[in-house]
Structure formats: structure tokens, C-alpha cells
Design a protein around this motif. Structure first.
Motif, PDB file in Angstrom:
ATOM      1  N   HIS A 131       0.809  -1.225   0.000  1.00 34.17           N
ATOM      2  CA  HIS A 131       0.000   0.000   0.000  1.00 34.17           C
ATOM      3  C   HIS A 131       0.845   1.279   0.000  1.00 34.17           C
ATOM      4  CE1 HIS A 131      -4.170  -1.492   0.669  1.00 34.17           C
ATOM      5  NE2 HIS A 131      -3.527  -2.565   1.083  1.00 34.17           N
ATOM      6  N   TYR A 132       2.152   1.141   0.098  1.00 36.78           N
ATOM      7  CA  TYR A 132       3.009   2.333   0.239  1.00 36.78           C
ATOM      8  C   TYR A 132       2.900   3.298  -0.949  1.00 36.78           C
ATOM      9  CZ  TYR A 132       7.185   5.171   1.081  1.00 36.78           C
ATOM     10  OH  TYR A 132       8.057   6.211   1.283  1.00 36.78           O
ATOM     11  N   PRO A 133       2.988   2.830  -2.196  1.00 37.55           N
ATOM     12  CA  PRO A 133       2.910   3.790  -3.323  1.00 37.55           C
ATOM     13  C   PRO A 133       1.623   4.604  -3.321  1.00 37.55           C
ATOM     14  CG  PRO A 133       3.706   1.665  -4.079  1.00 37.55           C
ATOM     15  CD  PRO A 133       3.205   1.454  -2.673  1.00 37.55           C
ATOM     16  N   ILE A 134       0.513   3.980  -2.961  1.00 34.01           N
ATOM     17  CA  ILE A 134      -0.765   4.703  -2.949  1.00 34.01           C
ATOM     18  C   ILE A 134      -0.788   5.706  -1.800  1.00 34.01           C
ATOM     19  CG2 ILE A 134      -3.266   4.458  -2.735  1.00 34.01           C
ATOM     20  CD1 ILE A 134      -2.977   1.650  -3.909  1.00 34.01           C
ATOM     21  N   ALA A 135      -0.335   5.285  -0.628  1.00 34.60           N
ATOM     22  CA  ALA A 135      -0.357   6.172   0.539  1.00 34.60           C
ATOM     23  C   ALA A 135       0.618   7.331   0.393  1.00 34.60           C
ATOM     24  CB  ALA A 135      -0.019   5.377   1.799  1.00 34.60           C
ATOM     25  N   LYS A 136       1.716   7.106  -0.285  1.00 36.11           N
ATOM     26  CA  LYS A 136       2.788   8.099  -0.360  1.00 36.11           C
ATOM     27  C   LYS A 136       2.630   9.069  -1.526  1.00 36.11           C
ATOM     28  CE  LYS A 136       6.969   9.609   0.869  1.00 36.11           C
ATOM     29  NZ  LYS A 136       7.268  10.222   2.184  1.00 36.11           N
ATOM     30  N   GLN A 137       2.024   8.622  -2.620  1.00 31.92           N
ATOM     31  CA  GLN A 137       2.101   9.424  -3.845  1.00 31.92           C
ATOM     32  C   GLN A 137       0.762   9.753  -4.505  1.00 31.92           C
ATOM     33  OE1 GLN A 137       4.673   7.138  -6.380  1.00 31.92           O
ATOM     34  NE2 GLN A 137       6.430   7.301  -5.018  1.00 31.92           N
ATOM     35  N   HIS A 138      -0.337   9.182  -4.049  1.00 34.07           N
ATOM     36  CA  HIS A 138      -1.567   9.283  -4.823  1.00 34.07           C
ATOM     37  C   HIS A 138      -2.647  10.172  -4.207  1.00 34.07           C
ATOM     38  CE1 HIS A 138      -0.715   5.258  -7.101  1.00 34.07           C
ATOM     39  NE2 HIS A 138       0.170   6.199  -7.348  1.00 34.07           N
ATOM     40  N   MET A 139      -2.295  11.022  -3.251  1.00 35.99           N
ATOM     41  CA  MET A 139      -3.320  11.862  -2.623  1.00 35.99           C
ATOM     42  C   MET A 139      -4.079  12.709  -3.634  1.00 35.99           C
ATOM     43  SD  MET A 139      -4.172  11.978   0.630  1.00 35.99           S
ATOM     44  CE  MET A 139      -4.480  13.682   1.106  1.00 35.99           C
ATOM     45  N   LEU A 140      -3.393  13.204  -4.659  1.00 29.42           N
ATOM     46  CA  LEU A 140      -4.048  14.054  -5.644  1.00 29.42           C
ATOM     47  C   LEU A 140      -4.886  13.248  -6.628  1.00 29.42           C
ATOM     48  CD1 LEU A 140      -1.273  16.702  -6.429  1.00 29.42           C
ATOM     49  CD2 LEU A 140      -3.156  16.831  -4.804  1.00 29.42           C
ATOM     50  N   VAL A 141      -4.650  11.941  -6.699  1.00 31.27           N
ATOM     51  CA  VAL A 141      -5.417  11.087  -7.607  1.00 31.27           C
ATOM     52  C   VAL A 141      -6.701  10.616  -6.939  1.00 31.27           C
ATOM     53  CG1 VAL A 141      -5.391   8.957  -8.957  1.00 31.27           C
ATOM     54  CG2 VAL A 141      -3.308  10.351  -8.756  1.00 31.27           C
ATOM     55  N   ASP A 142      -6.563  10.056  -5.728  1.00 29.18           N
ATOM     56  CA  ASP A 142      -7.718   9.571  -4.979  1.00 29.18           C
ATOM     57  C   ASP A 142      -7.394   9.681  -3.494  1.00 29.18           C
ATOM     58  OD1 ASP A 142      -9.783   8.201  -3.734  1.00 29.18           O
ATOM     59  OD2 ASP A 142      -9.961   6.720  -5.341  1.00 29.18           O
ATOM     60  N   ALA A 143      -7.809  10.789  -2.879  1.00 19.84           N
ATOM     61  CA  ALA A 143      -7.444  11.065  -1.492  1.00 19.84           C
ATOM     62  C   ALA A 143      -7.984   9.991  -0.541  1.00 19.84           C
ATOM     63  CB  ALA A 143      -7.949  12.440  -1.076  1.00 19.84           C
ATOM     64  N   ARG A 144      -9.200   9.559  -0.757  1.00 17.08           N
ATOM     65  CA  ARG A 144      -9.777   8.571   0.152  1.00 17.08           C
ATOM     66  C   ARG A 144      -9.037   7.242   0.094  1.00 17.08           C
ATOM     67  NH1 ARG A 144     -16.021   8.969  -1.521  1.00 17.08           N
ATOM     68  NH2 ARG A 144     -14.971   9.021  -3.545  1.00 17.08           N
TER      69      ARG A 144
END
Length: 254
Positions: free
Chosen positions: A6-19
Motif C-alpha cells: 500500500h506504500y505507493p498509494i499512501a505516499k504518492q496518490h493523494m491528488l489522484v484519490d485522497a480517500r
């Protein structure tokens, strides 16, 4: 932590899908965080005082990292505190994508927002690398009348954990401020250039050698030893590198 699914999503994707990013950050915290850290944080909490949890997150429209925010909320939930949501890191993104110590040292993070005078603050972040971000945030809180009582991160870099205080084979504490051994080493390696380099730092970074973190002091001390071996001026070398780093950062900001 960096190898977690889950690290790539938690670290880099806030602007793509914050939830989705926040959910991934919570999964990482639930699976990897050691609950004993909450007990250690609790030892610094002062009863009867307003206490807030603060993470060095960027403004929402550029923030891509959910880990610091999620960890702040996790700590706040355990103790029943509020998360300070009106203080943001305003440094350019370019600094965060650099891993070399000189670039990070030359571009210290800046902060903006309201600090409640007299309140206690628990500072949290996702990863402790050199400690520069936490140290700068601590300075910001203190300059505006707040009190930092403890700092905590989810993880620490490899170099940091090798020298950490160990507890049941897990690293439960690292030095943010320079140790007495590091201070002596820094002074010995700088010798007669100590005050000159201190002036360079005060002029270029707005803080002196005494405000370095343990990992930053280690880097400066090691560089000083190498530079002096070539008979170069340590203060001139650092002055040039600081100017280059800050010029690069300014170009990024336009």
C-alpha cells in the motif's frame, strides 16, 4: 515500510484519490506500527494542558502523501487530542524528491499557519531521514509560542536505524539533536573554521551549527574532514553548495 503493497498509494496518490490514499495509509499504520510507541509518547503528555498533534503536510492542492496526516490522526485518536489542521509546509516539491544530504540541508522546509500560544504539540511524520523537517517545524512552533513535547515517526532511514536505541530488536528511539560525541567530533573536524562555517549557515539558512540535527551534523562533520584533507576551505565549499541548492529551489518556485 517502503516495500509494503500500500506504500505507493499512501505516499504518492493523494491528488489522484485522497480517500484511497488515506485508507492505504491506515492499513500501513495498523500493520506495521508498534503500539508501544503510544506508551512512550504518553510519558511526555502533560495533564490539564491543551495538546495538539501536528504533521508537516503540504497544502491540500499539492500534497501527495497521506502517511503523515493519517499518523497524526492515529496519535490524536489514542489520546483524545485534536490534529492541528491549519499549519502547512510551503517548501517547493523539488526538495522532497532529493535524497542527497546537501540538497536537503540547503533547502530547509518553511511553514505557515497559526500556532496556539501556550499549547503543547506532538510532532509526527512518516519517515525520519535527517530530522531536518521535524527540527524546522519544531522551531516554527516554538517561535510562535507553542511547546513541542515529543516527536514521533512511523519509520526511520537505514542509516538512522543502524545507530538507534534498540528495544526488543526494534528501534524505539533516535537522536534528533546532536549527541555530545557528535558535537565534539564536529568541532574537531572544523577546527579553526567552526565560527566561519557557523556564519555561513546563519547567513544562508538562518540557523547555525548548534541547530543542526544529529544526522545533519554527522554529514557536515564528515564533509569537513574530507574537504580539509584536500586543503580547501570548508566554509567556502558549503557556502557554494548552499547557494546552488537554494538557487535550484528558487527556480522551481518560479
Amino acid at each position: 515500510m517502503a516495500s509494503h503493497d500500500h506504500y505507493p498509494i499512501a505516499k504518492q496518490h493523494m491528488l489522484v484519490d485522497a480517500r484511497e490514499s488515506i485508507r492505504s495509509a491506515r492499513v500501513i499504520i495498523d500493520e506495521l506500527h508498534d503500539e508501544r510507541v503510544f506508551d512512550l509518547i504518553g510519558e511526555y503528555v502533560r495533564m490539564g494542558r491543551t495538546t495538539k498533534v501536528l504533521a508537516p503536510v503540504k497544502v491540500p492542492d499539492v500534497n501527495t502523501n497521506a502517511l503523515g496526516m493519517a499518523y497524526a490522526q492515529a496519535v490524536a485518536n489514542v489520546f483524545g487530542f485534536d490534529v492541528a489542521s491549519d499549519v502547512f509546509q510551503i517548501t517547493s516539491e523539488k526538495r522532497d524528491r532529493r535524497v542527497d544530504a546537501m540538497s536537503r540541508l540547503g533547502l530547509p522546509p518553511l511553514f505557515d499557519g497559526e500556532i496556539e500560544a501556550g499549547a503543547d504539540y506532538i510532532l509526527v511524520d512518516d519517515v525520519f531521514t535527517t530530522g531536518g523537517t521535524l527540527a524546522c517545524l519544531r522551531g516554527y512552533v516554538h517561535r510562535h509560542g507553542g511547546n513541542v513535547i515529543v516527536c514521533s515517526t512511523l519509520a526511520a532511514g537505514t542509516r538512522v536505524t543502524r545507530e538507534a536505541t534498540r528495544y526488543d530488536r526494534r528501534q524505539m528511539g533516535v537522536a534528533l539533536a546532536p549527541t555530545s560525541v557528535r558535537v565534539r567530533e564536529l568541532r574537531n573536524n572544523l577546527a579553526d573554521e567552526y565560527h566561519a562555517l557557523d556564519s555561513v549557515f546563519c547567513e544562508g539558512l538562518k540557523y547555525g551549527l548548534q541547530q543542526l540535527t544529529e544526522q545533519e551534523a554527522r554529514f557536515v562533520s564528515s564533509q569537513a574532514r574530507t574537504i580539509r584533507a584536500t586543503r580547501e576551505s570548508v566554509s567556502e565549499w558549503f557556502a557554494g553548495r548552499i547557494r546552488a541548492a537554494r538557487s535550484s529551489g528558487i527556480q522551481k518556485n518560479g
